[in-house]
Design a protein around this motif. Structure first.
Motif, short mmCIF file in Angstrom:
data_model
loop_
_atom_site.label_atom_id
_atom_site.label_comp_id
_atom_site.label_asym_id
_atom_site.label_seq_id
_atom_site.Cartn_x
_atom_site.Cartn_y
_atom_site.Cartn_z
N GLY A 172 0.83 -1.28 -0.07
CA GLY A 172 0.03 0.11 0.05
C GLY A 172 0.68 1.17 -0.10
N ALA A 173 1.85 1.25 0.93
CA ALA A 173 2.73 2.46 0.86
C ALA A 173 3.51 2.71 -0.44
N ALA A 174 4.13 1.55 -1.09
CA ALA A 174 4.85 1.64 -2.14
C ALA A 174 3.81 2.21 -3.47
N PHE A 175 2.51 1.70 -3.37
CA PHE A 175 1.60 2.07 -4.43
C PHE A 175 1.33 3.74 -4.35
N GLN A 176 1.07 4.03 -2.90
CA GLN A 176 0.80 5.30 -2.96
C GLN A 176 1.93 6.18 -3.28
N GLU A 177 3.15 5.90 -3.20
CA GLU A 177 4.26 6.63 -3.54
C GLU A 177 4.26 6.59 -5.09
N VAL A 178 4.12 5.68 -5.75
CA VAL A 178 3.95 5.22 -7.26
C VAL A 178 3.07 6.33 -7.90
N CYS A 179 1.81 6.32 -7.13
CA CYS A 179 0.57 7.09 -7.78
C CYS A 179 1.03 8.81 -7.54
N ALA A 180 1.98 9.08 -6.75
CA ALA A 180 2.42 10.25 -6.16
C ALA A 180 3.54 10.84 -7.45
N THR A 181 4.33 9.98 -7.73
CA THR A 181 5.64 10.10 -8.28
C THR A 181 5.84 9.55 -9.81
N GLY A 182 4.95 8.73 -9.78
CA GLY A 182 5.22 7.51 -10.99
C GLY A 182 5.40 8.45 -12.49
N ALA A 183 4.55 9.30 -12.72
CA ALA A 183 4.78 10.15 -13.88
C ALA A 183 5.95 10.52 -14.34
N ASP A 184 6.42 11.56 -13.39
CA ASP A 184 7.54 12.24 -13.44
C ASP A 184 9.01 11.36 -13.30
N GLU A 185 8.78 10.15 -12.64
CA GLU A 185 9.51 9.00 -12.51
C GLU A 185 9.93 8.47 -13.85
N MET A 186 8.83 8.15 -14.60
CA MET A 186 8.96 7.68 -15.81
C MET A 186 9.73 8.41 -16.92
N VAL A 187 9.15 9.59 -16.99
CA VAL A 187 9.85 10.46 -17.67
C VAL A 187 11.53 10.70 -17.46
N ARG A 188 11.76 10.75 -16.33
CA ARG A 188 13.24 10.79 -15.99
C ARG A 188 13.91 9.45 -16.49
#
Length: 374
Positions: free
Chosen positions: A241-257
């Motif tokens: 749950g914690a990992a998924f929350q972080e991915v939802c918050a940062t995933g788009a920018d993370e994938m661009v990088r």
């Protein structure tokens, strides 16, 4: 420099938020107990379930926690569903072994891939003729090549034939949109350790009750509303749950990088070795994944040499047991065996950075030169 870990499609590095959530949950009680300790454990599980349900646009009771993708595949790939009796199982030609072998049908019929590693929709159309209530298992993105599959188009064809689509979203989660709306699938399953959560936990997510299995795979105490027996792994679910929350918050920018870093590494590989073959380069791919071959340099030898140099990558032909075996997806793409034997995979994750990419090019050049001399 510390070791360079470029194998996040196998297992991503545990996120600090997931680690903290797991540690905090280790002393939780049994979630089936009615006392305060049990209610606290239940609250952790239901919080994680609510995060997933909200993100995928379903009711919480349609999210079932499992031990991971293999159990999820075995659970959902069954002929008897609550509202369907599926007679034929079709699978993409490059599916993960947990799908290819983890089902309750007598046999599965593979659908061809094109040269870029995408499902051949014309072959799917042909296989759907005169088929009664088909079930198609198709991954959102391939674990070896990173090639993104045409799930939406395939789902439309299967639904027109009165069938059901199960989508392995393990590699897609946190990297591309793999929602029900985006994929058109009826069932999705995901795994925690691909997004920086703990190993040994995942979830099957259903769009509606009619596509849930008619009978639980694991029967016992009635946990998970009777859909999956066994005491819940509270700490692992909290970590997911914690990992998924972080991915939802940062995933788009993370994938661009990471997409920019992947492109930098791919350009460096091509500059170093013009003969390099990048698999699926003409198809849409996950931003974090690069599968390639250096012809003449066997993958297992190169992976071992890079490991000695402090770099962790994988062979594109490595199966889940760690033994080198022919790559089913590369074979389905028509890649010659002499090239397939040289297949490598770089898969990036949240901790990776540009200095690591620069260092990798230098290390690869050194290792390649040494191997060629030998």
């Amino acid at each position: 420099m510390a070791r360079i870990y470029f194998d996040h499609n196998a297992t991503s590095t545990l996120r600090p938020a997931a680690r903290a959530a797991m540690i905090a949950a280790l002393d939780a009680g049994n979630a089936s107990s009615v006392h305060a300790e049990g209610r606290a454990a239940r609250a952790l599980i239901e919080t994680a379930r609510a995060h997933l349900a909200r993100a995928f646009g379903v009711k919480p009771e349609l999210v079932v926690f499992t031990s991971g993708a293999t159990e999820s595949a075995n659970m959902v790939l069954q002929p008897a569903l609550a509202g369907y009796a599926c007679e034929t199982l079709l699978i993409g030609g490059g599916e993960h072994p947990c799908v290819a072998a983890g089902h309750g049908f007598g046999a599965a019929s593979p659908v061809a891939l094109d040269a870029d590693g995408r499902l051949d929709l014309n072959d799917l159309r042909a296989r759907l003729v005169d088929v009664v209530t088909p079930l198609l298992a198709l991954q959102a993105a391939n674990n070896e090549t990173g090639v993104i599959q045409p799930v939406t188009e395939a789902a439309a064809l299967v639904h027109d034939a009165g069938g059901v689509v199960v989508c392995d979203a393990v590699q897609a989660l946190g990297r591309i949109d793999c929602s029900f709306e985006a994929t058109g699938a009826d069932v999705l399953f995901v795994s925690s350790h691909k997004i920086g959560g703990p190993k040994g936990v995942g979830a099957a997510i259903f769009s509606r009750r009619a596509v849930m299995p008619a009978q639980a795979l694991l029967r016992g105490g009635g946990q998970e509303r009777g859909k999956r027996g066994g005491t819940e792994n509270v700490a692992a679910i909290a970590g997911l749950g914690a990992a998924f929350q972080e991915v939802c918050a940062t995933g788009a920018d993370e994938m661009v990088r990471l997409g920019a870093l992947r492109d930098r590494i791919e350009a460096d590989v091509r500059a170093l070795a013009p003969e390099a073959v990048a698999f699926g380069a003409n198809a849409p791919r996950l931003p974090n994944t690069l599968a390639f071959a250096l012809p003449g340099l066997p993958a297992e030898t190169l992976v071992a040499a890079l490991d000695v140099e402090g770099v962790a990558i994988s062979s594109g032909s490595a199966c889940s047991s760690g033994k080198v075996a022919p790559s089913a997806v590369l074979a389905a793409m028509g890649i010659p065996p002499e090239i397939s034997r040289c297949a490598l995979r770089i898969s990036l994750g949240w901790p990776n950075n540009e200095p690591e990419g620069v260092a990798f090019a230098t290390i690869l050049a050194r290792v390649r030169h040494r191997m060629q001399r030998r």
